[in-house]
Design a protein around this motif. Structure first.
Motif, short mmCIF file in Angstrom:
data_model
loop_
_atom_site.label_atom_id
_atom_site.label_comp_id
_atom_site.label_asym_id
_atom_site.label_seq_id
_atom_site.Cartn_x
_atom_site.Cartn_y
_atom_site.Cartn_z
N GLN A 166 12.65 0.73 -11.21
CA GLN A 166 13.64 0.05 -10.38
C GLN A 166 14.10 0.99 -9.27
OE1 GLN A 166 14.52 -3.26 -10.60
NE2 GLN A 166 12.74 -3.16 -11.93
N MET A 167 14.50 0.39 -8.13
CA MET A 167 14.75 1.17 -6.92
C MET A 167 16.17 1.74 -6.89
SD MET A 167 12.76 -1.21 -4.15
CE MET A 167 13.63 -2.69 -4.60
N VAL A 168 16.48 2.58 -7.86
CA VAL A 168 17.78 3.24 -7.90
C VAL A 168 17.57 4.74 -8.00
CG1 VAL A 168 19.03 1.29 -8.88
CG2 VAL A 168 17.87 2.90 -10.40
N GLY A 169 18.51 5.48 -7.46
CA GLY A 169 18.35 6.92 -7.41
C GLY A 169 18.69 7.63 -8.70
N ASN A 170 19.58 7.02 -9.52
CA ASN A 170 19.99 7.64 -10.79
C ASN A 170 20.45 9.08 -10.60
OD1 ASN A 170 19.39 5.33 -12.32
ND2 ASN A 170 17.22 5.89 -12.43
N SER A 171 21.20 9.29 -9.49
CA SER A 171 21.80 10.61 -9.19
C SER A 171 20.77 11.70 -8.95
CB SER A 171 22.76 11.03 -10.31
OG SER A 171 23.82 10.10 -10.43
N ARG A 172 19.53 11.33 -8.66
CA ARG A 172 18.55 12.35 -8.33
C ARG A 172 18.90 12.99 -6.98
NH1 ARG A 172 12.85 9.84 -8.47
NH2 ARG A 172 14.01 8.07 -7.65
N LYS A 173 18.55 14.24 -6.83
CA LYS A 173 18.98 15.01 -5.67
C LYS A 173 17.89 15.04 -4.60
CE LYS A 173 22.21 17.81 -8.32
NZ LYS A 173 22.59 19.17 -8.78
N VAL A 174 18.31 14.77 -3.37
CA VAL A 174 17.38 14.73 -2.23
C VAL A 174 17.68 15.89 -1.29
CG1 VAL A 174 16.51 13.35 -0.30
CG2 VAL A 174 17.30 12.22 -2.37
N TYR A 175 16.62 16.54 -0.86
CA TYR A 175 16.73 17.66 0.08
C TYR A 175 15.99 17.27 1.35
CZ TYR A 175 16.07 22.38 2.00
OH TYR A 175 16.05 23.50 2.82
N PHE A 176 16.67 17.35 2.51
CA PHE A 176 16.06 17.01 3.80
C PHE A 176 15.77 18.27 4.60
CE2 PHE A 176 18.16 12.96 2.88
CZ PHE A 176 17.24 12.04 3.35
N GLU A 177 14.63 18.27 5.27
CA GLU A 177 14.34 19.26 6.32
C GLU A 177 13.97 18.48 7.57
OE1 GLU A 177 11.42 22.18 5.36
OE2 GLU A 177 12.60 23.05 3.72
N THR A 178 14.63 18.81 8.69
CA THR A 178 14.44 18.05 9.93
C THR A 178 13.81 18.92 11.00
OG1 THR A 178 16.41 16.77 9.37
CG2 THR A 178 15.60 16.60 11.62
N TYR A 179 12.76 18.41 11.60
CA TYR A 179 12.03 19.13 12.65
C TYR A 179 12.03 18.28 13.93
CZ TYR A 179 10.24 21.84 8.70
OH TYR A 179 10.14 22.61 7.56
N GLY A 180 12.02 18.95 15.09
CA GLY A 180 11.84 18.21 16.35
C GLY A 180 13.14 17.83 17.04
N CYS A 181 13.13 16.66 17.64
CA CYS A 181 14.17 16.25 18.58
C CYS A 181 15.43 15.72 17.88
CB CYS A 181 13.62 15.18 19.52
SG CYS A 181 13.18 13.64 18.67
N GLN A 182 16.44 15.42 18.71
CA GLN A 182 17.70 14.87 18.18
C GLN A 182 17.50 13.52 17.52
OE1 GLN A 182 17.40 16.22 21.31
NE2 GLN A 182 19.29 17.21 21.96
N MET A 183 16.50 12.75 17.97
CA MET A 183 16.22 11.47 17.33
C MET A 183 15.89 11.67 15.85
SD MET A 183 16.62 8.69 19.08
CE MET A 183 15.64 7.50 18.17
N ASN A 184 15.21 12.77 15.52
CA ASN A 184 14.90 13.05 14.13
C ASN A 184 16.15 13.44 13.34
OD1 ASN A 184 12.25 12.45 14.53
ND2 ASN A 184 11.48 14.54 14.33
N VAL A 185 17.10 14.09 14.01
CA VAL A 185 18.38 14.39 13.36
C VAL A 185 19.07 13.08 13.00
CG1 VAL A 185 20.66 15.44 13.67
CG2 VAL A 185 18.64 16.58 14.59
N ASN A 186 19.08 12.14 13.95
CA ASN A 186 19.69 10.84 13.69
C ASN A 186 18.92 10.06 12.63
OD1 ASN A 186 19.89 7.66 14.82
ND2 ASN A 186 21.81 8.79 14.73
#
Length: 579
Positions: free
Chosen positions: A85-105
């Motif tokens: 099922q499409m639930v996170g169950n409190s799993r932890k997500v780590y983001f890394e962002t590369y490139g332009c401000q659009m990617n930040v958004n």
């Protein structure tokens, strides 16, 4: 009328197939007729019994348009199992962002979607259950950075395979769109792929990946703007925020991969943009940057009242590869409404195209105190031959006429630009024309790169990447050198003036200094000390991130300014009247 035979017919001699598989036995001819009759009767009775206990007609049409009694119902089944099922169950997500401000958004949009499904965000990679890289494909070097990072993450993932929570790795954004098959197949480094228009599908994709399969969605959309998704601002600099107003690009410059990774232009409804900016103002945000691949081509056609017969106005002397667009609420209309929300909030926008600067946009920038007097004006080259090959839609002369018009309407404007060195067919003379353009305009900020050919682009199919890498690098270094020389001159002219600076925080090089940015987007370094409050020169107060302060500029280099704070300030006041 001709008789029509039924489309499904059965022979009267039809028998169930399993009867044909029964073994044949030899029998005495004298008893064959009797035993044969008994066998047929027994088989017939058996067949009737099986038919009576088998599925009925209703079972074959279940789920169709049939009326069921109140106590009859069908069980709803999801194509994902209960474990998926499409639930996170409190799993932890780590983001890394590369490139332009659009990617930040885009990172903020993706996080908003996952947060609502029960995921948690972590800044510690070691704690992450899901690692998502928001990627850029604009140059080969940017993609190679991601490949190298994937190797590192895969090594971490292998160490956690036997744990109860194995790590999942996902690629989001332009690189997912451009290199789908390679990313999925190359050493099986990636579990999830989501293109720029598929972030709403992330919960489903992650659910499939949890089941041990690779999952991807890189479909481009003609409509997706994420207008109803409120990005979660996660930056440490809570005074500043990005607001996406449009996505995609229709310009089809021959060197550019963006139309193929981000799709066609579509603009977000003005109402949702104004709601987001108002919310940010209520949160105390002091600077908003409007984002788009071609931000000043914004055209909202979401409401009938906006769709008039007026044709889109371009900068004088500029053209497009597409037919002139008609109707819609234009960028000047949006900029007008956004700037009225909070007079003490700075408004910036990026990245524009020079073709979309009609006079009404420039006049609005000049009139509004809170619209920054800084314009990014990507030139890419100073040679008409190269500009034509790039399909930029203007000549060197038209570009310089636009610069003159901008400086006439906005006398204190700051200009920045993009340049590409070593594009297909660029000669030494073409390169010299680019250097002369940099000298003639006088930019204070620049983004310069050596050309990197991208697959799918017009240049890849029609042009030859015939400038040697060492020549590209040499020309790039010369452009950077000239750019810095001219930027130093532009910045030196500011020395002695008083600039209103929005404070960002401590200087990276010294804890006793603060840093911030001027209206023209120049970095200013100044000592950390208490200064006069605007309403009273006898009362002082410390300077905090997000404060406006008046800074006397004492020195300048090509990349930054140095000064001393005089007092707290505000966009609401006429800065000329302040000390």
């Amino acid at each position: 009328m001709r008789n029509v035979k039924p489309f499904l017919c059965f022979s009267k001699r039809w028998t169930p197939l399993r009867w044909l598989n029964k073994p044949r036995y030899c029998s005495n001819p004298s008893t064959a007729a009797v035993s044969s009759g008994k066998n047929r009767k027994a088989l017939s009775d058996s067949f009737r019994s099986q038919i009576a206990s088998g599925p009925s007609f209703q079972d074959f049409i279940r789920g169709g348009s049939v009326n069921l009694s109140a106590d009859e119902h069908t069980e709803e089944r999801s194509y994902l199992s209960e474990e998926l099922q499409m639930v996170g169950n409190s799993r932890k997500v780590y983001f890394e962002t590369y490139g332009c401000q659009m990617n930040v958004n885009d990172t903020e949009i993706a996080w908003s979607i996952l947060m609502k499904k029960g995921y948690q965000r972590t800044a510690d990679l070691k704690q992450a259950d899901v690692v998502l890289l928001v990627t850029c494909s604009i140059r080969e070097k940017a993609e190679q950075t991601i490949w190298n990072r994937l190797q590192q993450l895969t090594a971490m993932k292998k160490k956690r395979l036997k744990s109860k929570s194995p790590m999942k790795i996902g690629i989001l954004g332009c690189m997912a769109e451009r290199l789908k098959m390679e990313l999925l197949e190359r050493e099986k480094l990636v579990d999830v792929l989501a293109g720029p228009d598929a972030y709403r599908d992330l919960p489903r994709l992650l659910a499939i990946a949890d089941g041990g399969q690779q999952a991807s969605n890189v479909l481009l959309s003609l409509e997706e703007t994420y207008a109803d998704v409120m990005p979660v601002q996660h930056g440490a600099q809570g005074y500043s925020a990005f607001v996406s107003i449009m996505r995609g690009c229709d310009n089809m410059c021959s060197y550019c991969i963006v139309p193929f990774t981000r799709g066609r232009e579509r603009s977000r409804p003005v109402r949702s943009i104004l709601e987001e900016v108002q919310m940010l103002s209520d949160q105390g945000v002091k600077e908003v940057t409007l984002l788009g691949q071609n931000v000043n081509s914004y055209r909202d056609t979401s409401e009938q009242q906006f769709c008039g017969p007026e044709l889109t106005k371009l900068s004088r002397g500029f053209d497009t590869v597409y037919r002139t667009k008609q109707g819609g609420l234009r960028f000047s209309d949006l900029l007008d409404q956004v700037s009225r929300i909070d007079p003490d909030m700075r408004i910036r926008f990026t990245s524009p195209h020079p073709k979309d600067f009609p006079d009404e946009v420039l006049q609005l920038i000049a009139e509004r105190q809170n619209i920054c007097k800084q314009i990014h004006l990507p030139a890419q080259s100073g040679s008409n031959q190269v500009l034509k090959a790039m399909r930029r839609g203007y000549t060197r002369e038209a570009y310089l006429d636009l610069v003159d018009n901008i400086k006439r309407i906005i006398p204190d404007v700051s200009l920045s630009s993009d340049f590409i060195s070593g594009f297909c067919g660029e000669t030494e003379e073409d390169h010299q024309q680019t250097l002369s353009l940099i000298r003639e305009v006088g930019y204070n900020v620049g983004f310069l790169f050596a050309y990197s050919m991208r697959k799918k682009t017009h240049a890849f199919h029609r042009l030859q990447d015939d400038v040697a890498p060492q020549v590209k690098q040499r020309r790039l270094e010369e452009c950077i050198c000239v750019f810095r020389e001219e930027a130093a001159k532009v910045n030196a002219a500011i020395v002695g003036s008083t600039q209103l600076v929005l404070v960002e925080g401590e200087s990276k090089r010294s804890s006793v200094d603060l840093c911030g940015r001027t209206d023209g987007n120049m970095k200013v370094i100044f000592p950390k000390e208490d200064v006069a409050v605007q309403s009273s020169a006898s009362i002082t107060a410390p300077i905090c991130p997000g404060d406006y302060v008046l800074v006397k500029i004492l020195s300048a280099s090509s990349q930054s300014l140095r000064g001393r704070a005089l007092g707290h300030g505000s966009l609401r006041k006429n800065t000329d009247a302040l000390p």
